[in-house]
Design a protein around this motif. Structure first.
Motif: not given
Length: 700
Positions: A334-345, A353-366
Motif C-alpha cells: 500500500m502507498p500509505e505503508a511506504q509513507d510510514l516506512k520513510k518516517q520510521l528508522l 507485522p510492522i516492526d519499528i525495531l528494538g531502537t524504535g521509540g515512542p514517536e515511532h510507536l505512535g
C-alpha cells in the motif's frame, strides 16, 4: 434468595471475629474495617473485650438487632447460634465461612440442611457454608487477601470454590482487571451460581451494571436456570466466560453406539454454553485473559495489525491468530505503508507485522498506531508488542500507548512482556485503567475463543415439516424398551421430514430377491439383531448380482442372534453423522459431524443442546475441524451445509417431542448428488422414564 441485607447491610456482626488476623474471623474484621464499611460493625468473641478497636460481645444474645451475620465458628456451634440470630436478632443475611458440612460427611449434610431450614423460615439469605465470603462496593466480607480494586463497571466473579476465586483474582489483577463483586458460594446450600446470575439478570441496568461475568462452576445444579439467565444477560449486552470443572466422567456407560460412547457430561456442558453464548475456558489464566479482552472495544472484523519492536513475539502472535481464524493482511504494497516506512528508522518493516525495531521509540510507536487507525482502513484491531529493550526506560512509550488507547476507535491489545525489567512502567500503565497481556499466545487464544463462541441461539422451536402427531403415535405404540425395529426407525425419521434410503427387512429370501431386483444392483446387505454388525461381518457392500446376494443372505442368516436381513441400494456420497444421547438434567445432547473415520477415530463432532435452531446448527457444523470438506476440498464437490443443518434441526425437534428416545445414532447420512439421505440409523427408547429436559421447556 438474595436480599438487600446481603447486598448492602446497614449492620454486620462477625461471630468469631478476633485480633488474630491469620484466622478467618480476624482477617474478615480487618477487611471490613479497611474497606470502610459505612454501617454498624459488631463482633462476638467470648474471650475478648475488644477486637481490632471494636467492642467484643461475649454472647450472641447481647448484640443489637443486626442485618447480616458472618459466621466463623466451629460447625457444631452454628445451628444454635444461627437460630438465635435469625429468630431473635432479626438477621436477614448470613455468610458462613465455616466448613465441615455437606462437603465432608452425611452428618454434616444433615446439619447443613437444618441450618438452611432455619434461615429459610426467617426469610433470610445464605452464602456458603464453606466459602471465603462476598465482596462488593458496600462491604468486604471476605477473609482472604488480596482485596482487588473495585469499580462499578468492573468484573463480577461468581465461584463455587473460594480458593479458586482468590487465584482467579490474582491472575486478573496482574492483567489490570478491576472488579465490581466477588461471590464465593461454597456448598451453595441456598444460593448457587445460578441464583447469583438470576439476581444479576433481574437487577440489570444497562447504564450502571457491570457487563462482564466470570464464572467458576463445580456443579451445575440447575442447567435450565443457568441457560436462561446467561442467555438473558448476554442479550442485554453482557459478556460471560466460564470454567466448568469436574466434567471428565466417561460417557460410555453401557454405550452401544457411537453417540453413547462419545456423549458425556462434558459435551453436555459444551452444548449448554454454546446455546447460551458463554465463552468456555479451561484454566484460571485463560478465564482472566478472556475477561481482560472483554474490557476492550469489540472487534468489528478479523483483520489484525501487529506493531512490534521484537520479531519473535510478533511471529508467535501471527501464527496463533492465523490458526484461530484471524487475518494478518499484508500492508507493504500500500502507498500509505511506504509513507510510514520513510518516517520510521532505517531497516524497519511495514509488511505486517510492522516492526519499528528494538531502537524504535515512542514517536515511532505512535506513528505506527496512527497509520493502523487512520490510514489502513482494512485493519480492525491493533496488537502492540513493546517491552523493555534493556537500554532505556519506557515510560514515554507507554504514555503514548496510553493516549492512543484512549483516542483510537479500533481496539488496541497491549502486549507488554517485560513484567520484571519494566515492572514500574507497566504498573503505571495498568493503574491508568488499562489491561496488559504479557503473553501474546495467551491473548491470541483468548481472542479465538471469543470469536468462535456464537451468540445465544434463538428461542423458537422450528417445526416446519415435522409431523408431531405422527411422531407421538409411533412412540406411544412401541410396546417395550430397547432398540427399535428398522421399519419403526424409518417411520420416525420420515415423520421428522428426514429423507431415508429405500430398504426392506425380511427373513424370507423371496422378498429380499424381489426388492433387490426392483431397486437395482449393486445393493448393501446388513444383518438385523446384533448391535455391532461390522464386528461380526454383518455388513456386506457392493453386492452386484442375485447369485452373490443369495450367498450373503444365507451366511448372514446363520450368524449368531440374527433375525433378518436388511437390503438397501448401494449409494455413493460423503458420509455424515448425527447422534443424540439423553444426559440427566441437561436433556438431549445432539452431536453432528462427518462420518466414517472422522467420528470413529478423530471424534470430530460438535455438540448442541436440543432443541436447536438453524443458526445454532450451522454454528456447530462450522466449528468442525473437517469443515473444509463441506466447502469442497481438493477439487471434490462440497456438501450442502444448510441441508445438513436442516436435518440436525428436524431431529432435535423429534427428540423434543419424543423424550423417550435415550440414544439415537444415524451413521451414515450420505451426502449424494440427490441430497442427504439417512442410510443407517439406530434408536433406543426407554418408556419408563419420560422426563423432558428442563432446558427444552425454557426454549419452547
Amino acid at each position: 434468595m438474595i436480599n438487600q441485607a446481603l447486598i448492602q447491610p446497614k449492620s454486620i456482626v462477625v461471630i468469631g471475629g478476633s485480633n488474630n488476623t491469620s484466622k478467618p474471623g480476624g482477617n474478615c474484621v480487618r477487611n471490613l474495617i479497611k474497606g470502610e464499611f459505612q454501617g454498624e460493625l459488631y463482633v462476638v468473641n467470648p474471650k475478648e473485650d475488644e477486637v481490632q478497636a471494636l467492642k467484643s460481645y461475649k454472647n450472641v444474645l447481647d448484640i443489637p438487632a443486626t442485618d447480616m451475620a458472618i459466621i466463623a465458628i466451629p460447625a457444631s456451634l452454628c445451628l444454635e447460634t444461627i437460630t438465635i440470630l435469625a429468630q431473635q436478632k432479626g438477621v436477614k443475611a448470613f455468610i458462613m465461612f465455616t466448613a465441615g458440612f455437606g462437603e465432608e460427611t452425611e452428618a454434616g449434610a444433615a446439619l447443613e440442611k437444618q441450618i438452611v431450614s432455619v434461615i429459610n423460615e426467617a426469610g433470610a439469605s445464605l452464602i456458603g457454608p464453606n466459602c471465603i465470603g462476598l465482596l462488593n462496593r458496600f462491604h468486604h466480607s471476605l477473609f482472604t487477601l488480596p482485596i482487588p480494586e473495585l469499580d462499578p463497571k468492573g468484573v463480577d466473579i461468581i465461584s463455587s470454590s473460594g480458593g479458586t476465586a482468590l487465584f482467579i483474582i490474582e491472575s486478573a489483577m496482574r492483567m489490570g482487571l478491576r472488579f465490581n463483586s466477588v461471590w464465593s458460594v461454597g456448598n451453595a446450600a441456598q444460593i448457587s451460581v445460578e441464583t447469583v446470575l438470576e439476581y444479576m439478570d433481574s437487577n440489570y441496568v444497562h447504564e450502571t451494571s457491570s457487563n462482564i461475568k466470570l464464572l467458576y462452576i463445580e456443579d451445575i445444579k440447575n442447567p435450565d436456570k443457568l441457560l436462561y439467565h446467561t442467555t438473558s444477560l448476554i442479550r442485554k449486552g453482557c459478556k460471560i466466560a466460564a470454567i466448568k470443572s469436574g466434567s471428565s466422567e466417561s460417557g460410555s456407560r453401557a454405550a452401544s453406539s457411537h453417540t453413547g460412547a462419545m456423549a458425556n457430561p462434558d459435551l453436555a456442558v459444551e452444548a449448554l454454553f454454546r446455546k447460551a453464548g458463554v465463552v468456555r475456558c479451561f484454566s484460571r489464566e485463560e478465564l482472566a485473559t478472556v475477561g481482560a479482552v472483554f474490557t476492550l472495544p469489540p472487534l468489528k472484523g478479523k483483520n489484525i495489525a501487529i506493531v512490534t519492536h521484537a520479531g519473535g513475539p510478533a511471529v508467535i502472535l501471527t501464527d496463533v491468530l492465523s490458526k484461530g481464524g484471524f487475518a494478518i493482511p499484508k500492508l507493504s504494497d500500500m502507498p500509505e505503508a511506504q509513507d510510514l516506512k520513510k518516517q520510521l528508522l532505517p531497516g524497519s518493516a511495514v509488511s505486517n507485522p510492522i516492526d519499528i525495531l528494538g531502537t524504535g521509540g515512542p514517536e515511532h510507536l505512535g506513528l505506527a498506531i496512527e497509520y493502523c487507525e487512520s490510514k489502513f482502513e482494512e485493519i480492525d484491531g491493533i496488537a502492540v508488542i513493546f517491552g523493555s529493550p534493556g537500554l532505556t526506560r519506557v515510560y514515554e512509550t507507554y504514555e503514548v500507548l496510553h493516549q492512543k488507547t484512549l483516542t483510537c476507535k479500533k481496539p488496541i491489545f497491549p502486549i507488554l512482556p517485560s513484567i520484571i525489567t519494566a515492572y514500574e512502567e507497566t504498573d503505571v500503565f495498568i493503574k491508568k485503567g488499562h489491561v496488559n497481556f504479557s503473553d501474546e499466545a495467551g491473548l491470541a487464544n483468548a481472542m479465538t475463543k471469543i470469536i468462535q463462541t456464537p451468540m445465544p441461539s434463538a428461542s423458537n422451536l422450528e417445526l416446519w415439516g415435522v409431523d408431531v402427531p405422527k411422531i407421538r403415535r409411533i412412540i406411544d405404540a412401541i410396546p417395550s424398551d430397547g432398540y427399535l425395529e428398522p421399519s419403526i426407525v424409518q417411520e420416525l425419521l420420515q415423520a421428522a421430514g428426514v429423507k431415508v434410503v429405500e430398504e426392506i427387512t425380511s427373513s424370507q429370501w423371496a422378498e429380499i430377491a424381489a426388492f433387490a431386483a426392483q431397486a437395482g444392483y449393486p445393493v448393501v446387505a446388513k444383518c438385523v439383531g446384533p448391535i455391532h454388525k461390522s464386528d461380526i461381518g454383518g455388513v456386506v457392500l457392493n453386492i452386484s448380482s442375485e447369485e452373490s446376494l443369495a450367498v450373503e443372505f444365507k451366511r448372514l442368516m446363520c450368524l449368531d442372534a440374527v433375525t433378518a436381513v436388511m437390503i438397501q441400494p448401494m449409494l455413493k456420497g460423503t458420509e455424515l453423522f448425527i447422534g443424540s444421547k439423553y444426559e440427566e438434567n441437561f436433556g438431549h445432547i445432539v452431536l453432528c459431524g462427518l462420518g466414517g473415520i472422522f467420528v470413529e477415530v478423530l471424534k470430530d463432532v460438535a455438540s448442541g443442546l436440543a432443541p436447536l435452531g438453524k443458526e445454532e446448527a450451522l454454528s456447530m457444523i462450522r466449528s468442525l475441524r473437517g469443515y473444509k470438506i463441506f466447502e469442497g476440498a481438493r477439487g471434490q464437490a462440497g456438501i450442502d451445509e444448510y441441508q445438513f443443518a436442516d436435518i440436525v434441526v428436524r431431529l432435535s425437534a423429534l427428540l423434543r417431542f419424543a423424550s423417550e428416545i435415550k440414544e439415537m445414532d444415524i451413521n451414515p447420512l450420505l451426502a449424494t448428488s440427490k441430497g442427504i439421505i439417512a442410510v443407517d440409523a439406530r434408536i433406543r427408547v426407554e418408556k419408563g422414564d419420560c422426563n423432558k429436559s428442563s432446558s427444552q421447556s425454557v426454549l419452547v
